[in-house]
Design an enzyme around this catalytic site. Structure first.
Site, PDB file in Angstrom:
ATOM      1  N   HIS A   1     -10.425   4.550 -10.231  1.00 30.90           N
ATOM      2  CA  HIS A   1     -11.582   3.838  -9.682  1.00 30.90           C
ATOM      3  C   HIS A   1     -11.751   2.482 -10.314  1.00 30.90           C
ATOM      4  O   HIS A   1     -12.036   1.497  -9.654  1.00 30.90           O
ATOM      5  CB  HIS A   1     -12.880   4.602  -9.986  1.00 30.90           C
ATOM      6  CG  HIS A   1     -12.958   5.891  -9.262  1.00 30.90           C
ATOM      7  ND1 HIS A   1     -13.725   6.932  -9.688  1.00 30.90           N
ATOM      8  CD2 HIS A   1     -12.357   6.292  -8.133  1.00 30.90           C
ATOM      9  CE1 HIS A   1     -13.592   7.930  -8.852  1.00 30.90           C
ATOM     10  NE2 HIS A   1     -12.763   7.567  -7.904  1.00 30.90           N
TER      11      HIS A   1
ATOM     12  N   GLU B   1       3.306   8.750  10.521  1.00 29.41           N
ATOM     13  CA  GLU B   1       3.608   8.835   9.093  1.00 29.41           C
ATOM     14  C   GLU B   1       4.552   9.983   8.761  1.00 29.41           C
ATOM     15  O   GLU B   1       4.789  10.284   7.600  1.00 29.41           O
ATOM     16  CB  GLU B   1       2.320   8.917   8.266  1.00 29.41           C
ATOM     17  CG  GLU B   1       1.269   9.863   8.776  1.00 29.41           C
ATOM     18  CD  GLU B   1      -0.038   9.796   7.976  1.00 29.41           C
ATOM     19  OE1 GLU B   1      -0.113   9.108   6.952  1.00 29.41           O
ATOM     20  OE2 GLU B   1      -0.995  10.470   8.405  1.00 29.41           O
TER      21      GLU B   1
ATOM     22  N   ASP C   1       2.814   7.628   3.507  1.00 30.82           N
ATOM     23  CA  ASP C   1       3.406   8.934   3.778  1.00 30.82           C
ATOM     24  C   ASP C   1       4.766   8.807   4.442  1.00 30.82           C
ATOM     25  O   ASP C   1       5.678   9.565   4.139  1.00 30.82           O
ATOM     26  CB  ASP C   1       2.465   9.776   4.658  1.00 30.82           C
ATOM     27  CG  ASP C   1       1.422  10.475   3.814  1.00 30.82           C
ATOM     28  OD1 ASP C   1       1.792  11.025   2.768  1.00 30.82           O
ATOM     29  OD2 ASP C   1       0.236  10.444   4.182  1.00 30.82           O
TER      30      ASP C   1
ATOM     31  N   CYS D   1      -1.122   0.388   8.497  1.00 26.04           N
ATOM     32  CA  CYS D   1      -2.295   0.511   7.639  1.00 26.04           C
ATOM     33  C   CYS D   1      -1.962   1.071   6.259  1.00 26.04           C
ATOM     34  O   CYS D   1      -2.830   1.286   5.438  1.00 26.04           O
ATOM     35  CB  CYS D   1      -3.383   1.345   8.301  1.00 26.04           C
ATOM     36  SG  CYS D   1      -2.881   3.054   8.569  1.00 26.04           S
TER      37      CYS D   1
HETATM   38  C1  PEP Z   1      -0.493   6.307   4.659  1.00 27.30           C
HETATM   39  O1  PEP Z   1      -0.007   7.425   4.500  1.00 27.30           O
HETATM   40  O2  PEP Z   1       0.185   5.253   4.666  1.00 27.30           O
HETATM   41  C2  PEP Z   1      -1.940   6.133   4.837  1.00 27.30           C
HETATM   42  C3  PEP Z   1      -2.453   4.962   5.161  1.00 27.30           C
HETATM   43  O3  PEP Z   1      -2.730   7.229   4.636  1.00 27.30           O
HETATM   44  P1  PEP Z   1      -3.090   7.838   3.199  1.00 27.30           P
HETATM   45  O4  PEP Z   1      -2.647   6.848   2.166  1.00 27.30           O
HETATM   46  O5  PEP Z   1      -4.549   8.056   3.226  1.00 27.30           O
HETATM   47  O6  PEP Z   1      -2.294   9.106   3.195  1.00 27.30           O
HETATM   48 MG    MG Z   2      -1.165   9.199   5.033  1.00 24.51          MG
END
Ligand code: PEP
Ligand code: MG
Length: 754
Positions: free
Chosen positions: A362, A603, A627, A674
């Site tokens: 954090h 992903e 992921d 993202c």
């Molecule tokens: C990802 O897997 O790239 C993603 C944006 O989701 P998270 O990091 O929340 O798994």
């Molecule tokens: Mg993810």
């Protein structure tokens, strides 16, 4: 020889420190194989040299001072080949280099073996002889075995900071403590040590005969802690907008949660005194999070313990200490909590160093959001000796200089000046469009939901929210959040960005991050019950969330819904049916709702190969590179042992994203990225070259990515992408992109200075 070897190995093993281990090795080896010299060189890839670390036979004054240039000499040759070099007459070898400073005569016999750990050459162990001498096989393997022994000792010394001391005689720029780069920037200031408040572990079990009084004391302490947190939150609220303060809300929620207080009260009623009862309850709660694989969630354990210490402090009637913060405060501590950070007047805080934690802590997230350089996980940080000392932090490279030399100071003053110039240039990006020099616009969106991803900047500079992670709403509670609670939370976010779009992602919990009130454990959690797999098995959880999302959007109409971890086309069909059902129910209940666009996160590799089938069914796609990289490269994204091979710039990941874009184009579906890759200045141009429609990232990356995009043309992006796709590994891709940024004068975005 075997016996001698065993004896030396045992002695080295028992050596108290690296210095002693080195001394023993050079002495014993020289003796055992009757060589004239035995030396150890340490390879420093940063400074591109091999430093003489120990010697028996050469001038002892040269130790720590003499270094050999990286790609020259025979020592350099051993390092390059990463295998032994055995020469009966070294002086006739083209790579022979004569070094005066070590007091050498012309040694002819030469045997050098590399010291290797985890495939990396750490140094070179060398024996030499005045007379020509070819060392025999036994002697080579003898040195090999000892080099392996040394590799372990060097690695340990590097981690414990001992190596820095050994190298003290060397350039002051090389004397630093290392940690994880956690928030970029360089800064100079004075250390203020944030020490732990009351010690929970020191509380003994004790019985009470007046539980009533103990319960009253507990409740008063909790109320005082509540007040304290509220005022800290208020203090930060001027600096950070609503979402940033989610952390304080989370702590306040925990404090108000039934379980925390009622379990403590229960323990008091069973005869424990308040302090002991508190200790046990806090530990029980913290332990649930301790065992989680997900770093974000493991962090909750520190939060809970921090909370416990605060309550304990009030129970023990201690007052928080009054601290005088210097104008340029560098907050230093064993395990700095976000609350400790908030206690420093914001205008005085210039840097953060913590012995524990990582770049996902954090504190690190807050530091990035506030633009304050931070280095976390500095394992050898001598916290107790730092109060009041001058400190320099290099948040790009994870370095901390304590009482730096004037030359280091000068160098960092220069870098800091350049950083300020870069900050001015970044500032100039505000309000400008993210478009290439040849006019291709690429909207930048914000990732929110991870405690503190949003800041005023994010609100002003983004085109909306490209990924809102909803897990926090579930994690910070002691039961599943009800529909109304969710409506309130989503509506707040939707309205603050309205009319810009906000993409809410449905719950993405899984085996690695179970909710405390929904526990299960699996031996292979990342390949287990995760994301939409849970949603499909528990439609009641999913439907409540979808209903809340759609209700939150009434009258706003900027909601989009995104589904995580899709690995089968049928999942998309089934989830869409559930979404339709939630919508129909709401219409039946006479809510004036509208159906939002629905998209899928790509992903999992299976989704890449069926991209056309998925694209056909949905309104938009967003690539979760975190992921996707984990599953494509078969590298656990949270495992530090393989962290160096988790690389989202791997050509295989780039090819997969290209394939996604092509598949989506068949049905004219927009594609966003993202994952972390989208906010990486080295990668943005490649994504642009692929034809990705938008990027979504944390607030701290927005202006940097905008600057990068505004510096390149789409045509150049395409040609860089072509080159990158032909490369065989991530290192080459990084090299290509570093050069491309340097050529455009953007090197300052990836390292200190310009
Ligand atoms: C990802 O897997 O790239 C993603 C944006 O989701 P998270 O990091 O929340 O798994
Ligand atoms: Mg993810």
């Amino acid at each position: 020889m075997l016996e001698t070897l065993h004896r030396i190995v045992q002695e080295v093993n028992a050596a108290p420190d690296l210095g002693e281990a080195l001394r023993l090795i050079v002495q014993r080896v020289k003796q055992a194989i009757s060589a004239d010299v035995c030396s150890v060189y340490l390879t420093d890839f940063d400074r591109r040299e091999h430093i003489l670390l120990a010697t028996e036979g050469l001038n002892p004054d040269a130790v720590g001072k003499v270094s050999l240039p990286m790609h020259r000499g025979l020592v350099g040759l051993v390092c390059e080949r990463a295998e032994p070099v055995n020469l009966d007459d070294a002086t006739s070898h083209p790579r022979y280099l004569f070094i005066h400073a070590t007091g050498e005569t012309q040694y002819r016999g030469f045997l050098g073996v590399p010291i290797i750990q985890n495939r990396k050459v750490l140094g070179v162990l060398v024996v030499r002889q005045v007379e020509p001498r070819k060392f025999d096989d036994d002697e080579v393997t003898f040195l090999f075995t000892l080099a392996a022994q040394l590799a372990g000792a060097i690695t340990y010394a590097r981690a414990s900071g001992e190596l820095n001391q050994i190298q003290h005689t060397r350039s002051p720029l090389n004397r630093y403590l290392s940690g994880q780069p956690s928030a970029p920037g360089v800064t100079t200031g004075q250390a203020v040590v944030a020490y732990q408040l009351a010690d929970l572990d020191a509380v003994p079990d004790r019985t009470t005969d007046d539980p009533g009084a103990e319960i009253t004391a507990l409740k008063e302490a909790v109320a005082l802690t509540q007040q304290e947190l509220k005022s800290l939150k208020l203090r930060l609220s001027a600096e950070l907008p609503v979402e940033e303060q989610a952390l304080f809300d989370a702590l306040l929620l925990m404090l108000g949660s039934d379980t925390l207080i009622s379990q403590t009260v229960e323990r008091i009623e069973q005869g424990q005194w308040a302090q002991g009862a508190l200790h046990h309850t806090i530990e029980a709660h913290a332990r649930v999070f301790d065992n989680m694989d997900d770093v974000y969630l493991r962090e909750r354990a520190s939060d809970i313990r921090d909370l416990g210490r605060r309550i304990l402090m009030h129970l023990q009637l201690d007052k928080p200490r009054e601290i005088l913060y210097p104008d340029k405060t560098i907050l230093v501590g064993e395990d700095i909590s976000a609350v400790q950070l908030a206690e420093v007047p914001i205008e005085r805080l210039t840097g953060i160093v913590s012995a524990m934690g990582s770049s996902s802590s954090h504190v690190a997230i807050l530091a990035r959001a506030m633009g304050i350089p931070a280095v976390m996980g500095v394992t050898d940080l001598p916290v107790g000796r730092l109060e009041g000392l001058d400190v320099i932090i290099d948040g790009y490279r994870g370095r901390v200089y304590v009482t730096p030399d004037p030359s280091v100071r000068d160098e960092y003053a220069r870098l800091a000046k350049e950083e300020t110039e870069i900050a001015v240039e970044l500032e100039a990006m505000k309000g400008l469009k993210a478009e290439t020099t040849d006019g291709t616009a690429i909207p930048l969106y914000l990732n929110t939901g991870l405690i503190s991803d949003v800041m005023t900047l994010g609100l002003e500079e983004s085109e909306g929210v490209g990924l809102h992670r909803t897990e926090l709403l579930y994690i910070t509670r002691d039961r599943f959040p009800g529909e109304d609670v969710q409506v309130e939370s989503y509506r707040q976010l939707l309205s603050s960005f309205n009319p810009r779009p906000v993409i809410l992602r449905t719950l993405d919990i899984g085996g690695d991050k179970p909710l405390p009130y929904f526990p299960f454990s699996e031996s292979n959690p990342f390949l287990g019950w995760r994301g939409v797999r849970i949603s499909l098995d528990h439609p009641e959880i999913f439907l409540t969330q979808i209903r809340a999302m759609i209700r939150a959007d009434i009258g706003l109409n900027n909601l989009q819904i995104m589904l995580p971890m899709v690995s089968m086309v049928s999942e998309v069909d089934e989830l869409q049916m559930l979404i339709q059902r939630a919508y129909d129910e709401l219409i039946e209940e006479e809510y004036e709702v509208s159906m939002p666009p629905v998209g899928v996160m790509i992903e999992v590799p299976a989704a890449v190969y069926q991209i056309d089938e998925i694209a056909r069914r949905v309104d938009f796609l967003s690539v979760g590179t975190n992921d996707l990289t984990q599953y494509l490269l078969a590298v656990d994204r949270n495992n530090p042992r393989v962290a160096d091979i988790f690389d989202d710039m791997h050509p295989a990941v780039l090819r997969a994203i290209s394939q996604i874009v092509e598949g989506a184009a068949l049905y004219r579906r927009p594609v966003s990225v993202c994952g972390e890759l989208a906010g990486n200045p080295l990668a943005a141009i490649l994504l642009l070259g692929m034809g990705v429609d938008s990027l979504s990232m944390s607030a701290g990356s927005l202006l940097k990515i905008k600057w990068v995009i505004r510096s390149f043309s789409r045509a150049r992006a395409k040609s860089l992408l072509q080159a990158a796709l032909r490369m065989t590994d991530a290192r080459q891709v990084r090299g290509l992109m570093e050069k491309a940024l340097d050529d455009m004068g953007l090197g300052g975005l990836i390292r200190p200075g310009k």
